[in-house]
Enzyme design. Structure first.
Site, PDB file in Angstrom:
ATOM      1  N   ASP A 103      38.160 -11.437  21.070  1.00  0.00           N
ATOM      2  CA  ASP A 103      38.156 -12.043  19.738  1.00  0.00           C
ATOM      3  C   ASP A 103      37.298 -11.215  18.795  1.00  0.00           C
ATOM      4  O   ASP A 103      36.398 -10.479  19.232  1.00  0.00           O
ATOM      5  CB  ASP A 103      37.590 -13.466  19.796  1.00  0.00           C
ATOM      6  CG  ASP A 103      38.449 -14.397  20.637  1.00  0.00           C
ATOM      7  OD1 ASP A 103      39.648 -14.110  20.789  1.00  0.00           O
ATOM      8  OD2 ASP A 103      37.904 -15.402  21.132  1.00  0.00           O
TER       9      ASP A 103
HETATM   10  N1  URA Z   1      37.648 -15.703  25.949  1.00  0.00           N
HETATM   11  C1  URA Z   1      37.494 -16.010  24.638  1.00  0.00           C
HETATM   12  O1  URA Z   1      37.449 -17.180  24.277  1.00  0.00           O
HETATM   13  N2  URA Z   1      37.372 -15.005  23.768  1.00  0.00           N
HETATM   14  C2  URA Z   1      37.359 -13.695  24.118  1.00  0.00           C
HETATM   15  O2  URA Z   1      37.212 -12.811  23.257  1.00  0.00           O
HETATM   16  C3  URA Z   1      37.511 -13.399  25.476  1.00  0.00           C
HETATM   17  C4  URA Z   1      37.666 -14.414  26.372  1.00  0.00           C
END
Ligand code: URA
Length: 237
Positions: A103
């Site tokens: 993310d």
């Molecule tokens: N899980 C999440 O919620 N976000 C990420 O970036 C990676 C794994």
């Protein structure tokens, strides 16, 4: 292989563009300018430089990036700069792809490569390559939450509960959560389903490969053979 083809394979642009760079004297081999685009060379282990920048021929590119906050893992980002803005042009040119996306606000270890089979092997749940996340939580983590994460939590749109492969409390607001899948927002959704909330998320390891202490946010480096061994080391057998 001809020098122009070698450069093209390493992401320096079209053959025509590479020929132009070579003819302009921008390419050197063993510190000597080589202005013949058609010279035949053995690419294996070849060291060359372009505009004074040293490069080594690599059949495939495998790199790690310490992903900083506020970067999207997309070539066409919507709201933030792209992680590709952190990489040199030839790596972008040879179309490396992230091995699973993080993310925008997640930091930590991100691998990128132009080897599709490698990506598939790492993200396939069948191969069970563990991904370890350091999760800072809004509320203190209690035993019920740890138990729920280990037992499995029900996520919206998933047919069955999903369990962490491992879950360890480091302190009141910090857990290390190990997953073998890479579902959309998986850590955030699992922690929410367990009754807490993610405040900060950092990926600290993939397989047996940890984010190196000396790789600063925004920095990248090649994966060497020893890194690749570590990567697969804990996941096979
Ligand atoms: N899980 C999440 O919620 N976000 C990420 O970036 C990676 C794994």
């Amino acid at each position: 292989m001809q020098l122009d083809r070698i450069l093209q394979s390493q992401g320096f642009g079209s053959r025509k563009h590479c020929r132009g760079m070579i003819r302009h004297g921008q390419v050197a081999i063993a510190d000597k300018v080589c202005d013949d685009p058609f010279v035949e060379l053995n690419p294996e282990g070849l060291n060359f430089s372009v505009d004074g920048e040293p490069w080594q021929y690599r059949e495939h590119a495998y790199i790690m990036l310490h992903k900083p906050q506020g970067h999207e893992c997309s070539r066409t980002p919507k709201h933030h700069p792209s992680i590709f803005s952190l990489l040199p042009d030839p790596l972008v040119g040879r179309e490396v792809q992230p091995v699973g996306r993080l993310d925008e606000d997640t930091t930590g270890l991100l691998l990128l490569t132009d080897d599709g089979q490698f990506i598939h092997a790492l993200i396939s749940p069948k191969r069970k390559v563990p991904k370890v996340y350091a999760v800072t939580t809004k509320h203190p983590v209690d035993d019920d939450q740890l138990a729920a994460l280990r037992r499995g939590v029900q996520l919206h749109d998933e047919p069955v509960p999903i369990a962490a492969a491992a879950c360890e409390r480091i302190d009141d607001h910090l857990i290390h959560l190990t997953l073998i899948e890479g579902k959309y927002h998986q850590v955030k959704r699992m922690v929410a389903a367990a009754g807490n909330r993610v405040e900060a998320l950092r990926r600290i390891a993939i397989g047996g490969l940890s984010l190196p202490d000396d790789l600063e946010p925004g920095e990248w480096r090649w994966l060497e053979a020893s890194d690749l061994e570590k990567l697969w080391g804990k996941s096979e057998g």
